[in-house]
Structure formats: C-alpha cells, structure tokens
Design a protein around this motif. Structure first.
Motif, mmCIF file in Angstrom:
data_model
loop_
_atom_site.group_PDB
_atom_site.id
_atom_site.type_symbol
_atom_site.label_atom_id
_atom_site.label_comp_id
_atom_site.label_asym_id
_atom_site.label_seq_id
_atom_site.Cartn_x
_atom_site.Cartn_y
_atom_site.Cartn_z
ATOM 1 N N ALA A 142 26.891 -10.606 18.425
ATOM 2 C CA ALA A 142 26.153 -9.984 17.031
ATOM 3 C C ALA A 142 25.540 -11.137 16.309
ATOM 4 O O ALA A 142 26.347 -11.813 15.734
ATOM 5 C CB ALA A 142 27.127 -9.288 16.368
ATOM 6 N N SER A 143 24.270 -11.088 15.941
ATOM 7 C CA SER A 143 23.706 -11.967 15.381
ATOM 8 C C SER A 143 22.343 -11.232 14.629
ATOM 9 O O SER A 143 21.759 -10.443 15.170
ATOM 10 C CB SER A 143 22.903 -13.195 16.194
ATOM 11 O OG SER A 143 22.267 -14.017 15.281
ATOM 12 N N ASN A 144 22.277 -11.460 13.391
ATOM 13 C CA ASN A 144 21.289 -10.794 12.554
ATOM 14 C C ASN A 144 21.289 -9.290 12.734
ATOM 15 O O ASN A 144 20.048 -8.749 12.796
ATOM 16 C CB ASN A 144 20.092 -11.600 13.049
ATOM 17 C CG ASN A 144 19.817 -13.037 12.254
ATOM 18 O OD1 ASN A 144 20.288 -13.344 11.326
ATOM 19 N ND2 ASN A 144 19.414 -13.930 13.566
ATOM 20 N N LEU A 199 30.130 -5.801 6.275
ATOM 21 C CA LEU A 199 30.786 -7.175 6.550
ATOM 22 C C LEU A 199 30.240 -7.682 7.738
ATOM 23 O O LEU A 199 29.779 -9.017 8.087
ATOM 24 C CB LEU A 199 32.321 -6.951 6.664
ATOM 25 C CG LEU A 199 32.911 -6.665 5.561
ATOM 26 C CD1 LEU A 199 34.336 -6.240 5.692
ATOM 27 C CD2 LEU A 199 33.035 -7.916 4.339
ATOM 28 N N ILE A 200 30.215 -6.818 8.823
ATOM 29 C CA ILE A 200 29.567 -7.367 10.567
ATOM 30 C C ILE A 200 28.145 -7.801 10.238
ATOM 31 O O ILE A 200 27.714 -9.166 10.509
ATOM 32 C CB ILE A 200 29.948 -6.281 11.417
ATOM 33 C CG1 ILE A 200 31.176 -6.054 11.568
ATOM 34 C CG2 ILE A 200 28.872 -6.680 12.523
ATOM 35 C CD1 ILE A 200 31.346 -4.859 12.600
ATOM 36 N N SER A 201 27.251 -7.216 9.321
ATOM 37 C CA SER A 201 26.101 -7.583 9.156
ATOM 38 C C SER A 201 25.715 -8.717 8.290
ATOM 39 O O SER A 201 24.980 -9.739 8.688
ATOM 40 C CB SER A 201 25.102 -6.313 8.451
ATOM 41 O OG SER A 201 23.799 -6.543 8.067
ATOM 42 N N TYR A 202 26.643 -8.928 7.175
ATOM 43 C CA TYR A 202 26.757 -10.140 6.366
ATOM 44 C C TYR A 202 26.938 -11.428 7.283
ATOM 45 O O TYR A 202 26.313 -12.360 7.276
ATOM 46 C CB TYR A 202 27.447 -9.756 5.319
ATOM 47 C CG TYR A 202 27.575 -11.069 4.208
ATOM 48 C CD1 TYR A 202 26.751 -11.514 3.346
ATOM 49 C CD2 TYR A 202 28.818 -11.927 4.472
ATOM 50 C CE1 TYR A 202 26.798 -12.727 2.642
ATOM 51 C CE2 TYR A 202 28.802 -12.879 3.605
ATOM 52 C CZ TYR A 202 27.877 -13.436 2.724
ATOM 53 O OH TYR A 202 27.996 -14.396 1.968
ATOM 54 N N HIS A 254 23.020 -0.667 9.665
ATOM 55 C CA HIS A 254 23.071 0.613 10.310
ATOM 56 C C HIS A 254 23.391 0.531 11.856
ATOM 57 O O HIS A 254 23.501 1.394 12.733
ATOM 58 C CB HIS A 254 21.644 1.518 10.274
ATOM 59 C CG HIS A 254 20.559 0.745 10.943
ATOM 60 N ND1 HIS A 254 19.614 -0.302 10.488
ATOM 61 C CD2 HIS A 254 20.217 0.934 12.116
ATOM 62 C CE1 HIS A 254 18.950 -0.600 11.018
ATOM 63 N NE2 HIS A 254 19.022 0.321 12.198
ATOM 64 N N GLU A 255 23.426 -0.738 12.590
ATOM 65 C CA GLU A 255 23.485 -1.014 13.962
ATOM 66 C C GLU A 255 25.070 -1.827 13.896
ATOM 67 O O GLU A 255 25.480 -1.831 15.217
ATOM 68 C CB GLU A 255 22.445 -2.320 14.170
ATOM 69 C CG GLU A 255 20.909 -1.718 14.203
ATOM 70 C CD GLU A 255 20.010 -2.736 14.500
ATOM 71 O OE1 GLU A 255 18.980 -2.564 15.227
ATOM 72 O OE2 GLU A 255 20.369 -4.002 13.949
ATOM 73 N N ALA A 256 25.537 -2.060 12.792
ATOM 74 C CA ALA A 256 26.767 -2.960 12.889
ATOM 75 C C ALA A 256 27.768 -2.421 13.717
ATOM 76 O O ALA A 256 28.771 -3.010 14.530
ATOM 77 C CB ALA A 256 27.106 -3.493 11.513
ATOM 78 N N LEU A 257 28.245 -1.060 13.488
ATOM 79 C CA LEU A 257 29.529 -0.655 14.107
ATOM 80 C C LEU A 257 29.384 -0.293 15.623
ATOM 81 O O LEU A 257 30.474 -0.413 16.307
ATOM 82 C CB LEU A 257 29.710 0.917 13.560
ATOM 83 C CG LEU A 257 30.129 0.750 12.118
ATOM 84 C CD1 LEU A 257 30.402 2.532 11.779
ATOM 85 C CD2 LEU A 257 31.300 0.213 11.763
ATOM 86 N N ALA A 258 28.008 -0.544 16.137
ATOM 87 C CA ALA A 258 27.777 -0.430 17.549
ATOM 88 C C ALA A 258 28.566 -1.747 18.176
ATOM 89 O O ALA A 258 28.584 -1.872 19.336
ATOM 90 C CB ALA A 258 26.462 -0.264 17.934
ATOM 91 N N CYS A 259 28.403 -2.820 17.219
ATOM 92 C CA CYS A 259 29.319 -4.240 17.628
ATOM 93 C C CYS A 259 30.701 -4.316 17.721
ATOM 94 O O CYS A 259 31.373 -5.078 18.233
ATOM 95 C CB CYS A 259 28.819 -5.280 16.834
ATOM 96 S SG CYS A 259 26.813 -5.282 16.808
#
Length: 286
Positions: free
Chosen positions: A142-144, A231-234, A148-153
């Motif tokens: 997961a980079s950048n 948090l994941i996105s940040y 809205h995409e983060a939980l898929a990671c």
C-alpha cells in the motif's frame, strides 16, 4: 478446528506479487499466515475456499484448541506501527488536546509475544503499563492509498497489548517512546487473525481491557479520532505498507499511568484484551 498448514504452504504467489517482494528484498514466507497475506487477493480467495471445504468435510481431523500452543498470527512483522492518543478520552486523560494529524509510534518487531505468553517485567522497569488495542494486519502493498481504497489493503484484524515502560515515555526529556514500547515481549499479539471480510466495518467494535478481573478500559472503535481507513491512507503517503505489517490503532482511556493513584503492572498480573468479534488476548506478567 482443522489443520490447514499444508494448504498455506502450497499457496502459489502470482508473478506480480513475487516481483513486488523481490524488489523490496523480501523472501516469500514458506508457510503460515504471512504466506497467505503475501499471496495476493486471488490466491487468498482460493485458499479461503479450500479452508471452508476442509472445515465442511467429515473426513478432516478435528483439533482441540485447548491442546494447542498458539503463536502470534505474524511471528515477526516487518513493521509494527502504533498511533498515540487516537481516542479523545485518552488524549484528555493525558492532558493534551486531540492531535490534528496522527501521532505515529513504532515498536520493534522483536517485541512480539505470543497470545497466552508470560512477559518478563524488566528488573529496572518500575512503571510497566498496559494498552489494549485493535490491531490491523496489512494484506497488500500500500503506497499513496486514498481513504476510500484503504480498507481493501487490510488482510485481517487482531488484538495487541501495547505494553509500555512509562518512565521512558513520560519521565525523560525528550521522550523515548519507541524504547518505552519495545522491550522484549512488550507486544503481545493475537490470538486470531479475523479476515477483513468478516469485519466489514472496523469502526463498530467494542474494545475492553481487564487487569486481574477488573475492567480498566472500555470503548467503541467508533471513538477513534483517526479511523482505520484514514490511518492507512495517511501512513501510505510516507511509508509503503507491506503484507504482514501490523498497525496498532491506539488505546482508549483507562491506562494505569493516569489513574489516581497510578496502577502499574507487577509480577503475577493478568491482562485480558477483548473484542467480541476477534477473541481474547491474555498476557501474564512474570
């Protein structure tokens, strides 16, 4: 329970996943949940289907959980990333206003301890404290990533007890927070990894921490200042998150250090961190 060790060992990584691992100098895990996390969505989905089939089979040998010694879901994560004061009530009890951006902390991977472990209190530590937390285990590079995409990671969810030596965190200037949280065994982790499809909304969980049978912490993950997706996105704007990385999402109010009088852990104490949908993480202080 059934043994699926062979299914995990036989997972075939796709070429794109292998290339991503190789480019970062990461050897594919030979088995276990880390191999499953590294495998990519298609391979993980196939393995989950095989596991369900084995569970449904009357021929599969059943195992008693009480007869097994559990290990951490990921025995040596590449990164253990913590978040300081991510619940408003916890920020208030520490005497600070909520942060505008996440306060990021690290625990070294060697601090991992198994569920049910006895964690030795270092002889020179007098202010050993507990922090029950929801753990997020990353399931893809997961980079950048946009929120809205983060939980898929996310590969799955678990529990962490973010043990801390408060004298290195609060009694010295500047604070040595990573050191305070990285002593041997200071990251009990487990006992289960609940796959992300089983927890579609990580902000609807109830977290509780008990010490010697007394309820010390209770909060909903809805109370996080920075939700899991944020948090994941940040983090991904600065750090590439990798399969098997662990994100400890912060602790609610009620830690020992800010009670009156303070409640610090001593030998023989038993800490239990629970989220009903995930299970119970029990640790004894030795």
């Amino acid at each position: 329970m059934v043994d699926v060790t062979d299914l995990l060992e036989r997972i075939a990584h796709d070429p794109q996943t292998l290339a991503a691992l190789e480019s970062r100098g990461i050897e594919p895990a030979p088995g276990g949940l880390l191999r499953w996390l590294q495998a990519g969505d298609a391979a993980r989905g196939l393995t989950q289907q095989q596991i369900h089939e084995r569970l449904a089979s009357s021929k599969a040998a059943r195992l008693e959980l009480t007869a097994l010694q559990l290990l951490p879901p990921v025995p040596r994560p590449g990164k253990i990333i913590g978040v300081g004061r991510n619940y408003a009530a916890h920020a208030k009890e520490t005497g600070v206003d909520p942060f505008e951006k996440p306060r990021i902390i690290f625990k070294v991977p060697s601090s991992i301890a198994a569920p049910g472990a006895t964690v030795a209190k270092p002889p020179l530590v007098q202010k050993m404290d507990f922090e029950g937390e929801l753990a997020v285990v990353i399931g893809r590079f997961a980079s950048n990533v946009e929120p809205h995409e983060a939980l898929a990671c996310v590969g799955g969810y678990s529990l962490v007890n973010d043990l801390s030596a408060r004298e290195f965190q609060f009694d010295v200037n500047p604070a040595q927070t990573t050191f305070a949280k990285s002593a041997d065994g200071f990251c009990p982790f487990g006992p289960t990894l609940v796959t992300a499809d089983e927890i579609p909304d990580p902000q609807s969980l109830r977290l509780r921490t008990w010490v010697n049978g007394a309820l010390m912490q209770e909060a909903s993950t809805q109370e996080m200042l920075f939700p899991v997706a944020s948090l994941i996105s940040y983090l991904s704007q600065y750090i590439t998150l990798e399969p098997g990385d662990v994100l400890a999402t912060g602790t609610p109010a009620g830690i020992g250090a800010f009670r009156s009088p303070p409640v610090y852990l001593t030998r023989g104490d038993c800490i239990e961190v629970t989220i009903e949908e995930i299970g119970s993480l029990v640790t004894t202080i030795g």
